[in-house]
Design a protein around this motif. Sequence first.
Motif, PDB file in Angstrom:
ATOM      1  N   VAL A 108       0.839  -1.198   0.000  1.00  0.00           N
ATOM      2  CA  VAL A 108       0.000   0.000   0.000  1.00  0.00           C
ATOM      3  C   VAL A 108       0.874   1.249   0.000  1.00  0.00           C
ATOM      4  N   VAL A 109       0.488   2.208  -0.828  1.00  0.00           N
ATOM      5  CA  VAL A 109       1.092   3.539  -0.796  1.00  0.00           C
ATOM      6  C   VAL A 109       0.008   4.500  -0.333  1.00  0.00           C
ATOM      7  N   TRP A 110       0.258   5.125   0.805  1.00  0.00           N
ATOM      8  CA  TRP A 110      -0.707   6.075   1.365  1.00  0.00           C
ATOM      9  C   TRP A 110      -0.328   7.483   0.958  1.00  0.00           C
ATOM     10  N   MET A 111      -1.268   8.249   0.496  1.00  0.00           N
ATOM     11  CA  MET A 111      -1.073   9.672   0.335  1.00  0.00           C
ATOM     12  C   MET A 111      -0.748  10.274   1.709  1.00  0.00           C
ATOM     13  N   PRO A 112      -0.242  11.507   1.762  1.00  0.00           N
ATOM     14  CA  PRO A 112       0.141  12.089   3.054  1.00  0.00           C
ATOM     15  C   PRO A 112      -0.967  11.987   4.106  1.00  0.00           C
ATOM     16  N   THR A 113      -0.545  11.778   5.329  1.00  0.00           N
ATOM     17  CA  THR A 113      -1.491  11.725   6.454  1.00  0.00           C
ATOM     18  C   THR A 113      -1.210  12.902   7.381  1.00  0.00           C
ATOM     19  N   LEU A 114      -0.244  12.769   8.283  1.00  0.00           N
ATOM     20  CA  LEU A 114       0.051  13.853   9.223  1.00  0.00           C
ATOM     21  C   LEU A 114       0.586  15.095   8.520  1.00  0.00           C
ATOM     22  N   ALA A 115       1.121  14.929   7.300  1.00  0.00           N
ATOM     23  CA  ALA A 115       1.645  16.067   6.545  1.00  0.00           C
ATOM     24  C   ALA A 115       0.699  16.513   5.441  1.00  0.00           C
ATOM     25  N   ALA A 116      -0.473  15.933   5.385  1.00  0.00           N
ATOM     26  CA  ALA A 116      -1.464  16.415   4.413  1.00  0.00           C
ATOM     27  C   ALA A 116      -1.913  17.815   4.804  1.00  0.00           C
ATOM     28  N   GLU A 117      -2.017  18.691   3.834  1.00  0.00           N
ATOM     29  CA  GLU A 117      -2.471  20.047   4.145  1.00  0.00           C
ATOM     30  C   GLU A 117      -3.843  20.020   4.809  1.00  0.00           C
ATOM     31  N   ASN A 118      -4.696  19.111   4.361  1.00  0.00           N
ATOM     32  CA  ASN A 118      -6.014  18.977   4.982  1.00  0.00           C
ATOM     33  C   ASN A 118      -5.897  18.549   6.440  1.00  0.00           C
ATOM     34  N   HIS A 119      -4.994  17.609   6.733  1.00  0.00           N
ATOM     35  CA  HIS A 119      -4.818  17.149   8.108  1.00  0.00           C
ATOM     36  C   HIS A 119      -4.376  18.298   9.011  1.00  0.00           C
ATOM     37  N   LEU A 120      -3.453  19.117   8.532  1.00  0.00           N
ATOM     38  CA  LEU A 120      -2.950  20.205   9.353  1.00  0.00           C
ATOM     39  C   LEU A 120      -4.036  21.240   9.621  1.00  0.00           C
ATOM     40  N   ARG A 121      -4.932  21.438   8.660  1.00  0.00           N
ATOM     41  CA  ARG A 121      -6.077  22.322   8.907  1.00  0.00           C
ATOM     42  C   ARG A 121      -7.024  21.698   9.920  1.00  0.00           C
ATOM     43  N   TRP A 122      -7.295  20.393   9.744  1.00  0.00           N
ATOM     44  CA  TRP A 122      -8.197  19.676  10.655  1.00  0.00           C
ATOM     45  C   TRP A 122      -7.654  19.671  12.080  1.00  0.00           C
ATOM     46  N   GLU A 123      -6.359  19.477  12.214  1.00  0.00           N
ATOM     47  CA  GLU A 123      -5.748  19.373  13.537  1.00  0.00           C
ATOM     48  C   GLU A 123      -5.954  20.647  14.356  1.00  0.00           C
ATOM     49  N   LYS A 124      -6.015  21.789  13.702  1.00  0.00           N
ATOM     50  CA  LYS A 124      -6.191  23.057  14.404  1.00  0.00           C
ATOM     51  C   LYS A 124      -7.556  23.171  15.071  1.00  0.00           C
ATOM     52  N   THR A 125      -8.527  22.453  14.556  1.00  0.00           N
ATOM     53  CA  THR A 125      -9.883  22.538  15.110  1.00  0.00           C
ATOM     54  C   THR A 125     -10.286  21.292  15.885  1.00  0.00           C
ATOM     55  N   ALA A 171      -3.918   4.397  -1.423  1.00  0.00           N
ATOM     56  CA  ALA A 171      -4.861   4.770  -0.368  1.00  0.00           C
ATOM     57  C   ALA A 171      -4.831   6.286  -0.187  1.00  0.00           C
ATOM     58  N   SER A 172      -5.974   6.873   0.077  1.00  0.00           N
ATOM     59  CA  SER A 172      -6.103   8.326   0.048  1.00  0.00           C
ATOM     60  C   SER A 172      -5.520   9.037   1.257  1.00  0.00           C
ATOM     61  N   GLY A 173      -5.227   8.310   2.336  1.00  0.00           N
ATOM     62  CA  GLY A 173      -4.632   8.947   3.506  1.00  0.00           C
ATOM     63  C   GLY A 173      -5.539  10.016   4.089  1.00  0.00           C
ATOM     64  N   HIS A 174      -4.950  11.163   4.431  1.00  0.00           N
ATOM     65  CA  HIS A 174      -5.711  12.235   5.063  1.00  0.00           C
ATOM     66  C   HIS A 174      -5.958  13.403   4.118  1.00  0.00           C
ATOM     67  N   LEU A 175      -5.926  13.150   2.823  1.00  0.00           N
ATOM     68  CA  LEU A 175      -6.283  14.193   1.866  1.00  0.00           C
ATOM     69  C   LEU A 175      -7.731  14.604   2.074  1.00  0.00           C
ATOM     70  N   HIS A 176      -8.036  15.847   1.758  1.00  0.00           N
ATOM     71  CA  HIS A 176      -9.438  16.237   1.718  1.00  0.00           C
ATOM     72  C   HIS A 176     -10.113  15.467   0.601  1.00  0.00           C
ATOM     73  N   VAL A 177     -11.384  15.129   0.787  1.00  0.00           N
ATOM     74  CA  VAL A 177     -12.057  14.294  -0.200  1.00  0.00           C
ATOM     75  C   VAL A 177     -12.057  14.948  -1.584  1.00  0.00           C
ATOM     76  N   SER A 178     -12.068  16.267  -1.662  1.00  0.00           N
ATOM     77  CA  SER A 178     -12.014  16.931  -2.964  1.00  0.00           C
ATOM     78  C   SER A 178     -10.690  16.641  -3.673  1.00  0.00           C
ATOM     79  N   GLU A 179      -9.606  16.515  -2.905  1.00  0.00           N
ATOM     80  CA  GLU A 179      -8.314  16.147  -3.480  1.00  0.00           C
ATOM     81  C   GLU A 179      -8.300  14.674  -3.874  1.00  0.00           C
ATOM     82  N   THR A 180      -8.937  13.848  -3.051  1.00  0.00           N
ATOM     83  CA  THR A 180      -8.991  12.415  -3.365  1.00  0.00           C
ATOM     84  C   THR A 180      -9.664  12.172  -4.707  1.00  0.00           C
ATOM     85  N   TRP A 181     -10.760  12.884  -4.967  1.00  0.00           N
ATOM     86  CA  TRP A 181     -11.423  12.743  -6.267  1.00  0.00           C
ATOM     87  C   TRP A 181     -10.436  13.004  -7.405  1.00  0.00           C
ATOM     88  N   LEU A 182      -9.685  14.079  -7.313  1.00  0.00           N
ATOM     89  CA  LEU A 182      -8.747  14.437  -8.381  1.00  0.00           C
ATOM     90  C   LEU A 182      -7.626  13.410  -8.509  1.00  0.00           C
TER      91      LEU A 182
END
Length: 314
Positions: A108-125, A171-182
């Motif tokens: 499995v190759v996972w897209m970024p998780t803890l370093a996903a831009e979406n994850h870093l935004r999510w972590e703040k909230t 695997a999509s990792g922690h990308l935002h779903v809009s990024e996963t679609w692309l």
Amino acid sequence: MAVPRDVSIDARIDRLLKGAIDPHVHSGPSIAPRGLDHLDLVKQATVAGFAAVVTKDHDYSGVATAHLISKQFPELTTKIYSSIVLNNVVGGFNAFAVEHTAAMGGKVVWMPTLAAENHLRWEKTSNWVHPASTQKMRPAVGIPVVDNGKQVRDEVKEVLDIIAKSDMVLASGHLHVSETWLVFEEAKKRGVERLVLTHPEDIVDASLNDVKGIAAMGAYVEHSLCMFIEGSKFKTREADDLRHHIEAAGIDKTILCSDLGQTGTLSPLEGFRRGVKMCIDLGYRDEEIRKMVSTNAARAIGIESDLPQQEAAA
């Protein structure tokens, strides 16, 4: 006074775990505290009759450890595989690291998780922070996946080509779903056949329509049981939420994983037991549960030969 256990339900769960696959486990060693290591994981899974496990660490590829355990402990019947997560420590979209993981048998190759831009935004909230991010490592730096929200970056495309050539899972990792679609649409154009949407129930902001649509494009949808079951410190959803997700994707496109292995919570095996119990309580038949905890993951990853004969024929 102890509450008596339902022996018939326990026996049913035991049967359903024979040939099970946990495709998303956070065993150690890791820079973050872990409740068990990779060898302990395989030992426990072997006792329960699991067909396979796939280890995931946010910071390194575990393929060398998986190879060593398989060679040195041939008596353990659960197969161990590993993966790579494209976070900062491995250099993000590092084609060399992905090729190495593929050559060593990674699945499995996972897209970024803890370093996903979406994850870093999510972590703040959220109320969650990776336990090692401020103690042992510098803070994660966001890794962009698309330009201007529309175009998949060239370095991502290079990795997608390696995944396609190696017949690995994306695997999509922690990308935002809009990024996963692309990314998934680009991956399909480039010949990637194995796609998995990671825990749409949390972090990635996926709707049930997203789940339905991404499953319709051929992807499997993987749900983290730790986010649904009682006793898990990661619980954010209820059983009915799982039902709605399963209905959106369809049983044939649904995969259940533990996403466990951390300290201070349930073990991966206990998480799986409680997840199977939840599916039973939701009214799913044994053959439906078996697909979600075994057969679908085997097909997604390409390890059907690891299943017991009766599972492979299911």
